[in-house]
Scaffold this active site. Sequence first.
Site, PDB file in Angstrom:
ATOM      1  N   GLU A  15       6.189 -25.451  11.441  1.00 31.98           N
ATOM      2  CA  GLU A  15       6.910 -25.011  10.254  1.00 31.98           C
ATOM      3  C   GLU A  15       7.680 -23.724  10.518  1.00 31.98           C
ATOM      4  O   GLU A  15       7.302 -22.912  11.361  1.00 31.98           O
ATOM      5  CB  GLU A  15       5.930 -24.788   9.098  1.00 31.98           C
ATOM      6  CG  GLU A  15       5.181 -26.054   8.721  1.00 31.98           C
ATOM      7  CD  GLU A  15       4.265 -25.847   7.525  1.00 31.98           C
ATOM      8  OE1 GLU A  15       3.481 -26.760   7.238  1.00 31.98           O
ATOM      9  OE2 GLU A  15       4.323 -24.783   6.891  1.00 31.98           O
ATOM     10  N   CYS A  49      11.290 -16.654   9.973  1.00 28.10           N
ATOM     11  CA  CYS A  49       9.996 -16.565  10.638  1.00 28.10           C
ATOM     12  C   CYS A  49       9.823 -17.816  11.496  1.00 28.10           C
ATOM     13  O   CYS A  49       9.704 -18.930  10.979  1.00 28.10           O
ATOM     14  CB  CYS A  49       8.895 -16.464   9.595  1.00 28.10           C
ATOM     15  SG  CYS A  49       7.257 -16.181  10.280  1.00 28.10           S
ATOM     16  N   CYS A  91      -2.530 -22.623  16.882  1.00 25.05           N
ATOM     17  CA  CYS A  91      -2.760 -21.313  17.501  1.00 25.05           C
ATOM     18  C   CYS A  91      -4.167 -21.267  18.062  1.00 25.05           C
ATOM     19  O   CYS A  91      -5.111 -21.771  17.446  1.00 25.05           O
ATOM     20  CB  CYS A  91      -2.566 -20.195  16.479  1.00 25.05           C
ATOM     21  SG  CYS A  91      -2.692 -18.531  17.188  1.00 25.05           S
ATOM     22  N   CYS A  98      -7.724 -16.294  14.216  1.00 21.86           N
ATOM     23  CA  CYS A  98      -7.955 -15.168  13.323  1.00 21.86           C
ATOM     24  C   CYS A  98      -8.588 -15.694  12.032  1.00 21.86           C
ATOM     25  O   CYS A  98      -8.147 -16.701  11.480  1.00 21.86           O
ATOM     26  CB  CYS A  98      -6.642 -14.445  13.024  1.00 21.86           C
ATOM     27  SG  CYS A  98      -5.893 -13.695  14.492  1.00 21.86           S
ATOM     28  N   CYS A 100      -6.428 -16.557   8.778  1.00 19.16           N
ATOM     29  CA  CYS A 100      -5.165 -17.290   8.943  1.00 19.16           C
ATOM     30  C   CYS A 100      -5.396 -18.790   8.905  1.00 19.16           C
ATOM     31  O   CYS A 100      -6.187 -19.329   9.678  1.00 19.16           O
ATOM     32  CB  CYS A 100      -4.503 -16.889  10.262  1.00 19.16           C
ATOM     33  SG  CYS A 100      -2.946 -17.750  10.572  1.00 19.16           S
ATOM     34  N   GLY A 147       1.390 -19.760  15.999  1.00 18.89           N
ATOM     35  CA  GLY A 147       1.195 -19.474  17.410  1.00 18.89           C
ATOM     36  C   GLY A 147       1.270 -18.001  17.759  1.00 18.89           C
ATOM     37  O   GLY A 147       1.717 -17.164  16.965  1.00 18.89           O
ATOM     38  N   GLU A 148       0.827 -17.675  18.968  1.00 20.77           N
ATOM     39  CA  GLU A 148       0.922 -16.334  19.545  1.00 20.77           C
ATOM     40  C   GLU A 148       2.066 -16.337  20.548  1.00 20.77           C
ATOM     41  O   GLU A 148       1.971 -16.945  21.617  1.00 20.77           O
ATOM     42  CB  GLU A 148      -0.391 -15.959  20.229  1.00 20.77           C
ATOM     43  CG  GLU A 148      -0.328 -14.764  21.167  1.00 20.77           C
ATOM     44  CD  GLU A 148       0.212 -13.491  20.533  1.00 20.77           C
ATOM     45  OE1 GLU A 148       1.243 -12.981  21.018  1.00 20.77           O
ATOM     46  OE2 GLU A 148      -0.391 -13.014  19.549  1.00 20.77           O
ATOM     47  N   SER A 170       6.067 -10.523  17.153  1.00 18.37           N
ATOM     48  CA  SER A 170       4.783 -10.099  16.600  1.00 18.37           C
ATOM     49  C   SER A 170       3.649 -10.647  17.456  1.00 18.37           C
ATOM     50  O   SER A 170       3.611 -11.836  17.760  1.00 18.37           O
ATOM     51  CB  SER A 170       4.640 -10.619  15.164  1.00 18.37           C
ATOM     52  OG  SER A 170       3.338 -10.356  14.665  1.00 18.37           O
ATOM     53  N   SER A 199      -0.054  -7.410  14.851  1.00 14.42           N
ATOM     54  CA  SER A 199      -0.931  -7.906  13.794  1.00 14.42           C
ATOM     55  C   SER A 199      -2.267  -7.176  13.927  1.00 14.42           C
ATOM     56  O   SER A 199      -3.149  -7.627  14.653  1.00 14.42           O
ATOM     57  CB  SER A 199      -1.116  -9.424  13.923  1.00 14.42           C
ATOM     58  OG  SER A 199       0.097 -10.095  13.688  1.00 14.42           O
ATOM     59  N   LEU A 200      -2.403  -6.080  13.235  1.00 16.72           N
ATOM     60  CA  LEU A 200      -3.563  -5.202  13.420  1.00 16.72           C
ATOM     61  C   LEU A 200      -4.729  -5.608  12.509  1.00 16.72           C
ATOM     62  O   LEU A 200      -5.779  -6.012  12.974  1.00 16.72           O
ATOM     63  CB  LEU A 200      -3.151  -3.757  13.162  1.00 16.72           C
ATOM     64  CG  LEU A 200      -4.184  -2.716  13.558  1.00 16.72           C
ATOM     65  CD1 LEU A 200      -4.346  -2.660  15.075  1.00 16.72           C
ATOM     66  CD2 LEU A 200      -3.801  -1.333  13.019  1.00 16.72           C
ATOM     67  N   HIS A 201      -4.554  -5.411  11.207  1.00 13.84           N
ATOM     68  CA  HIS A 201      -5.452  -5.930  10.171  1.00 13.84           C
ATOM     69  C   HIS A 201      -6.818  -5.252  10.087  1.00 13.84           C
ATOM     70  O   HIS A 201      -7.588  -5.574   9.176  1.00 13.84           O
ATOM     71  CB  HIS A 201      -5.636  -7.436  10.308  1.00 13.84           C
ATOM     72  CG  HIS A 201      -4.362  -8.186  10.450  1.00 13.84           C
ATOM     73  ND1 HIS A 201      -3.335  -8.071   9.535  1.00 13.84           N
ATOM     74  CD2 HIS A 201      -3.911  -9.032  11.415  1.00 13.84           C
ATOM     75  CE1 HIS A 201      -2.316  -8.827   9.918  1.00 13.84           C
ATOM     76  NE2 HIS A 201      -2.633  -9.409  11.055  1.00 13.84           N
ATOM     77  N   ASN A 255      -2.825 -14.242   1.271  1.00 16.04           N
ATOM     78  CA  ASN A 255      -2.515 -15.486   0.579  1.00 16.04           C
ATOM     79  C   ASN A 255      -3.642 -16.480   0.825  1.00 16.04           C
ATOM     80  O   ASN A 255      -3.743 -17.042   1.914  1.00 16.04           O
ATOM     81  CB  ASN A 255      -1.187 -16.058   1.073  1.00 16.04           C
ATOM     82  CG  ASN A 255      -0.028 -15.173   0.674  1.00 16.04           C
ATOM     83  OD1 ASN A 255       0.346 -15.095  -0.490  1.00 16.04           O
ATOM     84  ND2 ASN A 255       0.534 -14.472   1.655  1.00 16.04           N
ATOM     85  N   CYS A 279       3.022 -15.824   4.133  1.00 10.46           N
ATOM     86  CA  CYS A 279       2.327 -15.488   5.366  1.00 10.46           C
ATOM     87  C   CYS A 279       0.896 -16.001   5.337  1.00 10.46           C
ATOM     88  O   CYS A 279       0.158 -15.783   4.386  1.00 10.46           O
ATOM     89  CB  CYS A 279       2.328 -13.969   5.544  1.00 10.46           C
ATOM     90  SG  CYS A 279       1.569 -13.421   7.069  1.00 10.46           S
TER      91      CYS A 279
END
Length: 409
Positions: A119, A136, A143, A147, A150, A199-200, A231, A253-255, A334, A377
């Site tokens: 997507e 995006c 992936c 995470c 996600c 994906g990364e 990212s 992408s820290l979080h 989300n 996201c």
Amino acid sequence: MAHEAVSSSSVTGEHHNATAQPENTTPKANLMGMSRAELEVFFEGLGEKKFRAGQVMKWIHQYFVTDFAEMTNISAKLREKLERISEIKAPEVVHRNYSKDGTRKWVFRVGDGAGSLVETVLIPADDKTGARKTLCISSQVGCALDCSFCSTGKQGFQRDLTSDEIIGQLWVANQSYMEDVEIAERTRSVTNVVMMGMGEPLLNFKPVVKAMSLMLDDFAYGMSKRRVTLSTSGVVPMMDKLSEELDVALAISLHAPNDALRNELVPINKKYPLEQLIAAAQRYIRKDGNESARKHVTIEYVMLDGVNDQAEHSQQLIKLLKDLPSKINLIPFNPFPHAPYGRSSRNRIIAFQKALSDAGFVCTIRQTRGDDIDAACGQLVGQVADRTRRAEQWKKKVAQQGEIIRSQG
């Protein structure tokens, strides 16, 4: 270029009609994802001049033409040859949906046969430079990083995307605004790209770098390197490699502001903990050629209710980032089915932002868009087949945890 086979019967004059020569099955070369250097080699192999590469690139990426017959500054003979041996092919669009807020989403089929689905989401906004359209883009089917917050990660990893499939997402997004526009009047509508979809990106390094190079190439999309962002969740060795090959903006992408929490939310942190990650980000900024794209790193921080949104977390984040030029983007979570987290309250997010702003950081709150088409996201999962059964296992785990809580209650 293919050559016709010459059989012994044609040399001797004998004809054996009962034995037909096999047809040429050499696949056509897809010009969509070729770099300028690759196209120059391609045309030289046809006995043509290098400048043909730039001509064809403009037709593909600036005028969104896939029919060689419409390339009017190329001879008819060369157009016919190109038609026989090559093609210009973006991934197949199997679904598209346009949100009431202007967000656009496409689901692409990649690969042969039934293929796999990925997507892409386009988010419009207004800023001081005018109308901005940020795309995006996905780099992998699924992936591998898993995470915990996600939805895409719950689908597991299937395969890397090719450069054709990556740049083809940008091609389709631009072309969607030009469908009813005359060729001579077409323009590139997408202003910003973020490699932040499924994906990364740094785990699919070569195709991603090639596609991003096309985004920057003046014969293709001619985008500013400040408007092309990669990212990463923190693949430290590949961050260093990226700094050697491409000058684009970097987002992390820290979080989480500490290793214990980030190990839970972003498991790759166990391999490359925060000290290594921040050091790699600092090296990226210091790399020669950092006049524009590398002035700072964007820090992405998803806001999870009661998990990483407390006052102590904001203070830990301030300490962690004190020596890293950065802008912080707070992302309201989300929720997706069976997610173990909730979205932080608006008041909590604003308080978190204020603490960071008071400490001198540029900190913004991302506006949630595309909820009505599952385009926000963390929702880039759509119809992707779960070939690893990771989503099934995740749902089972969440159900078991819920049963334990109920029995204890």
